[in-house]
Scaffold this active site. Structure first.
Site, PDB file in Angstrom:
ATOM      1  N   CYS A   1       6.242  -4.597  16.133  1.00 38.70           N
ATOM      2  CA  CYS A   1       5.808  -3.557  17.066  1.00 38.70           C
ATOM      3  C   CYS A   1       4.346  -3.857  17.417  1.00 38.70           C
ATOM      4  CB  CYS A   1       5.971  -2.179  16.442  1.00 38.70           C
ATOM      5  SG  CYS A   1       7.679  -1.882  15.936  1.00 38.70           S
TER       6      CYS A   1
ATOM      7  N   ASN B   1      -3.819   4.856  15.924  1.00 43.53           N
ATOM      8  CA  ASN B   1      -4.877   4.520  14.964  1.00 43.53           C
ATOM      9  C   ASN B   1      -5.267   3.062  15.158  1.00 43.53           C
ATOM     10  OD1 ASN B   1      -5.051   7.024  13.430  1.00 43.53           O
ATOM     11  ND2 ASN B   1      -2.967   6.548  12.812  1.00 43.53           N
TER      12      ASN B   1
ATOM     13  N   GLY C   1       6.861  -1.691   6.271  1.00 47.86           N
ATOM     14  CA  GLY C   1       8.232  -2.184   6.325  1.00 47.86           C
ATOM     15  C   GLY C   1       9.198  -1.284   7.058  1.00 47.86           C
ATOM     16  N   GLU C   2      10.355  -1.847   7.348  1.00 44.24           N
ATOM     17  CA  GLU C   2      11.430  -1.113   8.030  1.00 44.24           C
ATOM     18  C   GLU C   2      12.490  -0.776   6.978  1.00 44.24           C
ATOM     19  OE1 GLU C   2      12.476   0.373  10.977  1.00 44.24           O
ATOM     20  OE2 GLU C   2      14.140   0.720   9.610  1.00 44.24           O
TER      21      GLU C   2
ATOM     22  N   GLU D   1       0.832  -1.200   0.000  1.00 48.53           N
ATOM     23  CA  GLU D   1       0.000   0.000   0.000  1.00 48.53           C
ATOM     24  C   GLU D   1       0.872   1.257   0.000  1.00 48.53           C
ATOM     25  OE1 GLU D   1      -4.201  -1.191   1.776  1.00 48.53           O
ATOM     26  OE2 GLU D   1      -2.742  -0.898   3.372  1.00 48.53           O
TER      27      GLU D   1
ATOM     28  N   CYS E   1       6.665  -6.867   7.395  1.00 49.82           N
ATOM     29  CA  CYS E   1       7.780  -6.343   8.195  1.00 49.82           C
ATOM     30  C   CYS E   1       8.299  -7.476   9.070  1.00 49.82           C
ATOM     31  CB  CYS E   1       7.284  -5.177   9.064  1.00 49.82           C
ATOM     32  SG  CYS E   1       8.617  -4.270   9.872  1.00 49.82           S
TER      33      CYS E   1
ATOM     34  N   SER F   1      11.055   6.212  15.368  1.00 54.97           N
ATOM     35  CA  SER F   1       9.841   5.766  16.057  1.00 54.97           C
ATOM     36  C   SER F   1      10.209   5.464  17.505  1.00 54.97           C
ATOM     37  CB  SER F   1       9.306   4.505  15.372  1.00 54.97           C
ATOM     38  OG  SER F   1       8.869   4.834  14.080  1.00 54.97           O
ATOM     39  N   LEU F   2      10.066   6.461  18.349  1.00 52.56           N
ATOM     40  CA  LEU F   2      10.539   6.316  19.736  1.00 52.56           C
ATOM     41  C   LEU F   2       9.489   5.612  20.602  1.00 52.56           C
ATOM     42  CD1 LEU F   2      13.113   7.140  21.278  1.00 52.56           C
ATOM     43  CD2 LEU F   2      11.816   9.080  22.171  1.00 52.56           C
ATOM     44  N   HIS F   3       8.355   6.254  20.782  1.00 49.69           N
ATOM     45  CA  HIS F   3       7.160   5.662  21.400  1.00 49.69           C
ATOM     46  C   HIS F   3       7.246   5.324  22.886  1.00 49.69           C
ATOM     47  CE1 HIS F   3       5.851   5.695  17.343  1.00 49.69           C
ATOM     48  NE2 HIS F   3       6.393   4.566  16.980  1.00 49.69           N
TER      49      HIS F   3
ATOM     50  N   CYS G   1       1.259  -1.970  15.794  1.00 48.33           N
ATOM     51  CA  CYS G   1       1.279  -1.691  14.342  1.00 48.33           C
ATOM     52  C   CYS G   1       0.668  -2.841  13.557  1.00 48.33           C
ATOM     53  CB  CYS G   1       2.724  -1.460  13.898  1.00 48.33           C
ATOM     54  SG  CYS G   1       2.917  -1.310  12.110  1.00 48.33           S
TER      55      CYS G   1
ATOM     56  N   CYS H   1      -1.370   6.158   9.687  1.00 47.40           N
ATOM     57  CA  CYS H   1      -0.122   5.511  10.121  1.00 47.40           C
ATOM     58  C   CYS H   1      -0.400   4.189  10.790  1.00 47.40           C
ATOM     59  CB  CYS H   1       0.570   6.325  11.206  1.00 47.40           C
ATOM     60  SG  CYS H   1       1.022   7.932  10.784  1.00 47.40           S
TER      61      CYS H   1
ATOM     62  N   SER I   1      11.835   7.008   8.047  1.00 45.38           N
ATOM     63  CA  SER I   1      11.473   6.688   9.433  1.00 45.38           C
ATOM     64  C   SER I   1      11.966   5.291   9.787  1.00 45.38           C
ATOM     65  CB  SER I   1       9.944   6.745   9.579  1.00 45.38           C
ATOM     66  OG  SER I   1       9.563   6.279  10.862  1.00 45.38           O
TER      67      SER I   1
ATOM     68  N   CYS J   1       3.474   8.604   1.026  1.00 36.84           N
ATOM     69  CA  CYS J   1       3.979   7.684   2.047  1.00 36.84           C
ATOM     70  C   CYS J   1       4.268   6.346   1.357  1.00 36.84           C
ATOM     71  CB  CYS J   1       2.923   7.550   3.138  1.00 36.84           C
ATOM     72  SG  CYS J   1       3.412   6.462   4.465  1.00 36.84           S
TER      73      CYS J   1
HETATM   74  N1  SAH Z   1       8.931   0.886  10.001  1.00 40.24           N
HETATM   75  C1  SAH Z   1       9.199   2.258  10.104  1.00 40.24           C
HETATM   76  C2  SAH Z   1       8.333   3.135   9.230  1.00 40.24           C
HETATM   77  C3  SAH Z   1       6.865   2.786   9.077  1.00 40.24           C
HETATM   78  S1  SAH Z   1       5.711   3.169  10.310  1.00 40.24           S
HETATM   79  C4  SAH Z   1       9.065   2.707  11.534  1.00 40.24           C
HETATM   80  O1  SAH Z   1       8.574   1.951  12.347  1.00 40.24           O
HETATM   81  O2  SAH Z   1       9.493   3.809  11.822  1.00 40.24           O
HETATM   82  C5  SAH Z   1       5.424   4.936  10.377  1.00 40.24           C
HETATM   83  C6  SAH Z   1       5.052   5.391  11.789  1.00 40.24           C
HETATM   84  O3  SAH Z   1       3.719   4.977  12.177  1.00 40.24           O
HETATM   85  C7  SAH Z   1       5.994   4.807  12.842  1.00 40.24           C
HETATM   86  O4  SAH Z   1       6.365   5.782  13.776  1.00 40.24           O
HETATM   87  C8  SAH Z   1       5.107   3.767  13.488  1.00 40.24           C
HETATM   88  O5  SAH Z   1       5.592   3.421  14.755  1.00 40.24           O
HETATM   89  C9  SAH Z   1       3.765   4.458  13.500  1.00 40.24           C
HETATM   90  N2  SAH Z   1       2.629   3.549  13.733  1.00 40.24           N
HETATM   91  C10 SAH Z   1       2.573   2.222  13.532  1.00 40.24           C
HETATM   92  N3  SAH Z   1       1.355   1.743  13.880  1.00 40.24           N
HETATM   93  C11 SAH Z   1       0.621   2.805  14.295  1.00 40.24           C
HETATM   94  C12 SAH Z   1      -0.735   2.958  14.732  1.00 40.24           C
HETATM   95  N4  SAH Z   1      -1.561   1.923  14.784  1.00 40.24           N
HETATM   96  N5  SAH Z   1      -1.158   4.184  15.069  1.00 40.24           N
HETATM   97  C13 SAH Z   1      -0.311   5.253  14.963  1.00 40.24           C
HETATM   98  N6  SAH Z   1       0.959   5.175  14.537  1.00 40.24           N
HETATM   99  C14 SAH Z   1       1.439   3.961  14.208  1.00 40.24           C
HETATM  100 FE1  SF4 Z   2       7.539  -2.627  11.171  1.00 37.68          FE
HETATM  101 FE2  SF4 Z   2       7.511   0.073  11.580  1.00 37.68          FE
HETATM  102 FE3  SF4 Z   2       5.281  -1.428  11.981  1.00 37.68          FE
HETATM  103 FE4  SF4 Z   2       7.347  -1.635  13.667  1.00 37.68          FE
HETATM  104  S1  SF4 Z   2       6.078   0.208  13.306  1.00 37.68           S
HETATM  105  S2  SF4 Z   2       6.166  -3.347  12.800  1.00 37.68           S
HETATM  106  S3  SF4 Z   2       9.081  -1.397  12.271  1.00 37.68           S
HETATM  107  S4  SF4 Z   2       6.331  -1.116  10.025  1.00 37.68           S
END
Ligand code: SAH
Ligand code: SF4
Length: 402
Positions: A145, A338, A207-208, A121, A141, A261-263, A148, A381, A239, A134
């Site tokens: 996480c 989300n 993906g990463e 996508e 991936c 992606s700190l979180h 995600c 996201c 990212s 995007c």
């Molecule tokens: N894999 C890479 C880039 C893709 S994700 C990464 O993890 O950075 C893009 C952003 O969306 C990242 O910061 C990810 O952590 C965040 N993300 C993933 N799932 C999400 C969700 N359900 N709600 C909000 N942000 C999310």
């Molecule tokens: Fe992969 Fe980024 Fe999703 Fe983590 S947040 S599972 S690294 S796509």
């Protein structure tokens, strides 16, 4: 409510030319080498023809060798017999009420037409001052996480440089960004004052990107080349969840903007939310950020922080975040979680997000809260996912041998 467009598939689906390699995704020197090694042109002509092709592919968005009018006809014929310029097929194109567009693209492996195609996508987000694409770097991936949706899908495979670029080329075509191109009915919502619908690229799809470093690097160097697609490196953001060994090379070799992606601000929580943290914990990640080549107040790192109700959204965590980032030129991007079917988390209430943002703002950080876009078409996201299945090695070998 969203609109699912009924596409005329006769123009959107281009059959893959079995066995003919693609020229999309090769750097200019590799393009010249391919032309010469396949005996399409002589060694003497290689560089000149590569420059002509580059212009047709990336400035004009041409997909048919016959349209390359400054290339001699016999060369055009040889090119068409030897190579392909295929873009992905569009499986679906959805348009959100807020103008966000989401495509499901399908790629076939031209070298192995028997391999099942893969799907990813790609999302276009129009805003008043920019239009952001995007882009995905992998199908699925390897990381998991816990908040995600993509993380619930196993890695099917890395995308090639050509497939990463193919998403940008196809989106540009659909949005009418190439010379003479037609804008979609809604105008593609070109941001004010811009001539192109796509002004920015974020590697924030599926993906990463740093687990597919070589292909992402090749694609971004082509996307940013001044004599080609010409998307400024300051308008490209990669990212990562924190693949520490590739952070420094990203700055040195690709030289794009970095987002992390700190979180979470504690290792025990980040180990759960972003499990790659067990390999490269916060201390190592932040040290790599401090050393990011080219880092300055004009070129800050964006720290993404997903707001998970009752998990990582307390005042104490906001203060700890500020403490951790001290000395790093940074922006903090707060992303309301989300939801997706089966997710175990909830979105922090907006009053909580505001309070968190307030603490971070008072410490001097710009901390925009990212408005979820395209939620109605599941394009926000972390909501991206495809149905592509991972095949067993045995099945893959069997198919490749057919
Ligand atoms: N894999 C890479 C880039 C893709 S994700 C990464 O993890 O950075 C893009 C952003 O969306 C990242 O910061 C990810 O952590 C965040 N993300 C993933 N799932 C999400 C969700 N359900 N709600 C909000 N942000 C999310
Ligand atoms: Fe992969 Fe980024 Fe999703 Fe983590 S947040 S599972 S690294 S796509």
């Amino acid at each position: 409510m969203s609109i699912a467009l009924n596409l005329d598939h006769s123009s959107a689906v281009r059959p893959v030319a079995a066995g003919r390699p693609s020229l999309i995704g090769l750097s200019k020197p590799l393009l010249a080498e391919a032309l010469v090694s396949h005996e399409v042109v002589s060694e003497k002509e290689g560089r000149m023809r590569a420059s002509q092709l580059w212009n047709w592919l990336y400035v004009n968005g041409v997909t048919d060798f016959e349209r390359m009018t400054n290339v001699a006809k016999p060369v055009r014929q040889k090119l068409a017999e030897t190579f392909n310029l295929d873009r992905p097929e569009i499986v679906t194109e959805q348009v959100s009420v807020d103008g966000t567009r989401k495509w499901l693209f399908r790629f076939r492996d031209p070298q192995n037409p028997n391999m099942p195609p893969v799907e990813v996508e790609t999302v276009y987000i129009p805003e008043s001052d920019r239009g952001t694409l995007c882009v995905s770097s992998q199908v699925g991936c390897t990381l998991t996480c816990s908040f995600c949706h993509t993380g619930t899908q196993k890695l099917v495979r890395n995308l090639t440089a050509g497939e990463i670029l193919g998403q940008i080329l196809m989106a540009r075509e659909r949005l009418g960004d190439f010379p003479g191109g037609a804008r979609p009915d809604d105008g593609g919502l070109v941001p004010g004052g811009e001539t192109r619908a796509i002004t920015n690229i974020v590697m924030m799809g599926m993906g990463e990107p740093l687990y597919n470093y070589d292909n992402v690097k090749a694609a971004l160097l082509i996307a940013s080349a001044g004599d080609g697609m010409s998307i400024s490196k300051r308008r490209i953001t990669l990212s990562t969840s924190g693949v520490v060994p590739y952070i420094e090379p990203t700055g040195r070799e690709i030289d794009v903007m970095l987002a992390i992606s700190l979180h979470a601000v504690r290792d025990d929580l980040r180990d759960v939310l972003v499990p790659i943290n067990k390999k490269w914990p916060l201390k190592e990640l932040l040290a790599a950020c401090r050393n990011y080549p080219g880092l300055s107040n004009a070129r800050r790192i964006t720290f993404e922080y997903v707001m998970l109700d009752g998990i990582n959204d307390s005042d104490a965590e906001a203060r700890e975040l500020v403490r951790l980032l001290a000395g790093i030129p940074a922006k903090i991007n707060l992303i309301p979680f989300n939801p997706w079917p089966g997710a175990n988390y909830g979105t922090s209430p907006s009053s909580r997000i505001e309070r968190f943002a307030d603490i971070v703002n008072k410490a001097g950080y710009a901390s925009p809260v990212r408005t979820p876009r395209g939620r109605d078409i599941f394009a926000a996201c972390g909501q991206l996912k495809s149905e592509s299945e991972r095949l067993s090695k045995k099945d893959r070998d069997a198919l490749a041998a057919v």
